[in-house]
Design a protein around this motif. Structure first.
Motif, PDB file in Angstrom:
ATOM      1  N   ARG A  70     -36.213 -57.036  12.267  1.00 59.73           N
ATOM      2  CA  ARG A  70     -37.577 -56.967  12.805  1.00 59.73           C
ATOM      3  C   ARG A  70     -38.015 -55.534  13.094  1.00 59.73           C
ATOM      4  NH1 ARG A  70     -37.199 -62.149  16.733  1.00 59.73           N
ATOM      5  NH2 ARG A  70     -37.432 -63.683  15.082  1.00 59.73           N
ATOM      6  N   LEU A  71     -37.056 -54.633  13.235  1.00 64.07           N
ATOM      7  CA  LEU A  71     -37.400 -53.230  13.514  1.00 64.07           C
ATOM      8  C   LEU A  71     -37.882 -52.487  12.278  1.00 64.07           C
ATOM      9  CD1 LEU A  71     -34.471 -52.146  15.829  1.00 64.07           C
ATOM     10  CD2 LEU A  71     -36.796 -52.739  16.496  1.00 64.07           C
ATOM     11  N   LYS A  72     -37.654 -53.052  11.106  1.00 69.66           N
ATOM     12  CA  LYS A  72     -38.019 -52.376   9.859  1.00 69.66           C
ATOM     13  C   LYS A  72     -39.518 -52.078   9.780  1.00 69.66           C
ATOM     14  CE  LYS A  72     -34.262 -52.219   7.290  1.00 69.66           C
ATOM     15  NZ  LYS A  72     -33.904 -51.175   6.395  1.00 69.66           N
ATOM     16  N   MET A  73     -40.333 -52.836  10.510  1.00 72.87           N
ATOM     17  CA  MET A  73     -41.784 -52.640  10.454  1.00 72.87           C
ATOM     18  C   MET A  73     -42.225 -51.400  11.238  1.00 72.87           C
ATOM     19  SD  MET A  73     -43.185 -56.489  10.713  1.00 72.87           S
ATOM     20  CE  MET A  73     -41.835 -57.377  11.471  1.00 72.87           C
ATOM     21  N   ILE A  76     -40.314 -45.591  13.530  1.00 73.89           N
ATOM     22  CA  ILE A  76     -39.923 -44.726  14.645  1.00 73.89           C
ATOM     23  C   ILE A  76     -38.944 -45.450  15.573  1.00 73.89           C
ATOM     24  CG2 ILE A  76     -40.761 -43.523  16.709  1.00 73.89           C
ATOM     25  CD1 ILE A  76     -43.341 -42.968  15.079  1.00 73.89           C
ATOM     26  N   THR A  77     -39.265 -46.680  15.933  1.00 72.07           N
ATOM     27  CA  THR A  77     -38.376 -47.462  16.796  1.00 72.07           C
ATOM     28  C   THR A  77     -37.063 -47.740  16.079  1.00 72.07           C
ATOM     29  OG1 THR A  77     -40.286 -48.487  17.852  1.00 72.07           O
ATOM     30  CG2 THR A  77     -38.165 -49.573  18.159  1.00 72.07           C
ATOM     31  N   TYR A  78     -37.135 -48.068  14.794  1.00 70.17           N
ATOM     32  CA  TYR A  78     -35.940 -48.335  13.993  1.00 70.17           C
ATOM     33  C   TYR A  78     -34.997 -47.134  14.027  1.00 70.17           C
ATOM     34  CZ  TYR A  78     -33.073 -49.018   9.821  1.00 70.17           C
ATOM     35  OH  TYR A  78     -32.022 -49.127   8.949  1.00 70.17           O
ATOM     36  N   GLU A  79     -35.513 -45.964  13.761  1.00 70.60           N
ATOM     37  CA  GLU A  79     -34.672 -44.757  13.742  1.00 70.60           C
ATOM     38  C   GLU A  79     -34.109 -44.441  15.124  1.00 70.60           C
ATOM     39  OE1 GLU A  79     -37.022 -41.691  11.923  1.00 70.60           O
ATOM     40  OE2 GLU A  79     -36.905 -42.628   9.937  1.00 70.60           O
ATOM     41  N   ARG A  80     -34.882 -44.675  16.147  1.00 71.32           N
ATOM     42  CA  ARG A  80     -34.413 -44.416  17.520  1.00 71.32           C
ATOM     43  C   ARG A  80     -33.287 -45.374  17.913  1.00 71.32           C
ATOM     44  NH1 ARG A  80     -38.499 -44.414  22.536  1.00 71.32           N
ATOM     45  NH2 ARG A  80     -36.893 -44.159  24.095  1.00 71.32           N
ATOM     46  N   VAL A  81     -33.446 -46.648  17.575  1.00 73.42           N
ATOM     47  CA  VAL A  81     -32.410 -47.637  17.876  1.00 73.42           C
ATOM     48  C   VAL A  81     -31.136 -47.324  17.102  1.00 73.42           C
ATOM     49  CG1 VAL A  81     -31.767 -50.061  17.544  1.00 73.42           C
ATOM     50  CG2 VAL A  81     -33.968 -49.487  18.583  1.00 73.42           C
ATOM     51  N   ILE A  82     -31.257 -47.016  15.825  1.00 74.62           N
ATOM     52  CA  ILE A  82     -30.077 -46.691  15.014  1.00 74.62           C
ATOM     53  C   ILE A  82     -29.368 -45.463  15.574  1.00 74.62           C
ATOM     54  CG2 ILE A  82     -29.314 -45.927  12.726  1.00 74.62           C
ATOM     55  CD1 ILE A  82     -29.930 -48.921  12.929  1.00 74.62           C
ATOM     56  N   LYS A  83     -30.112 -44.457  16.009  1.00 76.23           N
ATOM     57  CA  LYS A  83     -29.500 -43.274  16.613  1.00 76.23           C
ATOM     58  C   LYS A  83     -28.737 -43.658  17.882  1.00 76.23           C
ATOM     59  CE  LYS A  83     -30.415 -38.762  18.676  1.00 76.23           C
ATOM     60  NZ  LYS A  83     -29.341 -38.960  19.613  1.00 76.23           N
ATOM     61  N   ASP A  84     -29.344 -44.488  18.727  1.00 78.13           N
ATOM     62  CA  ASP A  84     -28.667 -44.942  19.950  1.00 78.13           C
ATOM     63  C   ASP A  84     -27.372 -45.672  19.617  1.00 78.13           C
ATOM     64  OD1 ASP A  84     -30.587 -43.875  21.605  1.00 78.13           O
ATOM     65  OD2 ASP A  84     -31.495 -45.803  22.141  1.00 78.13           O
ATOM     66  N   LEU A  85     -27.416 -46.544  18.633  1.00 73.29           N
ATOM     67  CA  LEU A  85     -26.230 -47.322  18.269  1.00 73.29           C
ATOM     68  C   LEU A  85     -25.153 -46.433  17.653  1.00 73.29           C
ATOM     69  CD1 LEU A  85     -27.912 -50.572  16.893  1.00 73.29           C
ATOM     70  CD2 LEU A  85     -27.030 -50.121  19.200  1.00 73.29           C
ATOM     71  N   ARG A  86     -25.553 -45.454  16.866  1.00 71.95           N
ATOM     72  CA  ARG A  86     -24.578 -44.498  16.304  1.00 71.95           C
ATOM     73  C   ARG A  86     -23.913 -43.692  17.417  1.00 71.95           C
ATOM     74  NH1 ARG A  86     -28.330 -42.549  11.455  1.00 71.95           N
ATOM     75  NH2 ARG A  86     -27.662 -44.065   9.901  1.00 71.95           N
TER      76      ARG A  86
END
Length: 122
Positions: A70-73, A76-86
């Motif tokens: 659902r974040l793919k849309m 900006i949020t997608y990249e921020r979440v992925i950075k947090d998870l990394r």
């Protein structure tokens, strides 16, 4: 000893007696005798504020499979979440890997690595 002719003949259709009925309820309850040292948790991220609970699970030593489709849309949020998870995976010396066209992410705790090698298939 097996006769050679029996190897090449067409096999008979399986009979109902060839199968065993499994009682999955008894198997599931028998495996819950005590707490596990690690769990595999399933999560969905719809927005940035869903990440702290996932991070807590990884810090607690659990493997988390996260649906980030659902974040793919919202790039900006997608990249921020992925950075947090990394960052979480790096903090605990774990691992993070994307699956299924980056719709899912698996985050592992310390000492658990995800193999990038596929088993079977082409």
């Amino acid at each position: 000893m097996v006769k050679i002719s029996s190897l090449f003949r067409k096999s008979n259709q399986p009979d109902e007696s060839d199968y065993m009925e499994l009682d999955l309820a008894s198997i599931e309850t028998s495996n819950t005798s005590g707490p596990a040292s690690m769990y595999v948790k399933i999560a969905t991220i719809n927005e940035i504020r869903d990440t702290p609970r996932i991070k807590d699970e990884v810090y607690n030593g659990n493997i988390v499979i996260v649906d980030i489709g659902r974040l793919k849309m919202d790039k900006i949020t997608y990249e921020r979440v992925i950075k947090d998870l990394r960052d979480v995976a790096a903090d605990v010396n774990g691992d993070i890997v994307g699956l299924g066209d980056q719709k899912y992410v698996i985050i592992t705790p310390m000492s658990v690595k995800v193999s990038r090698e596929k088993i079977g298939g082409a």
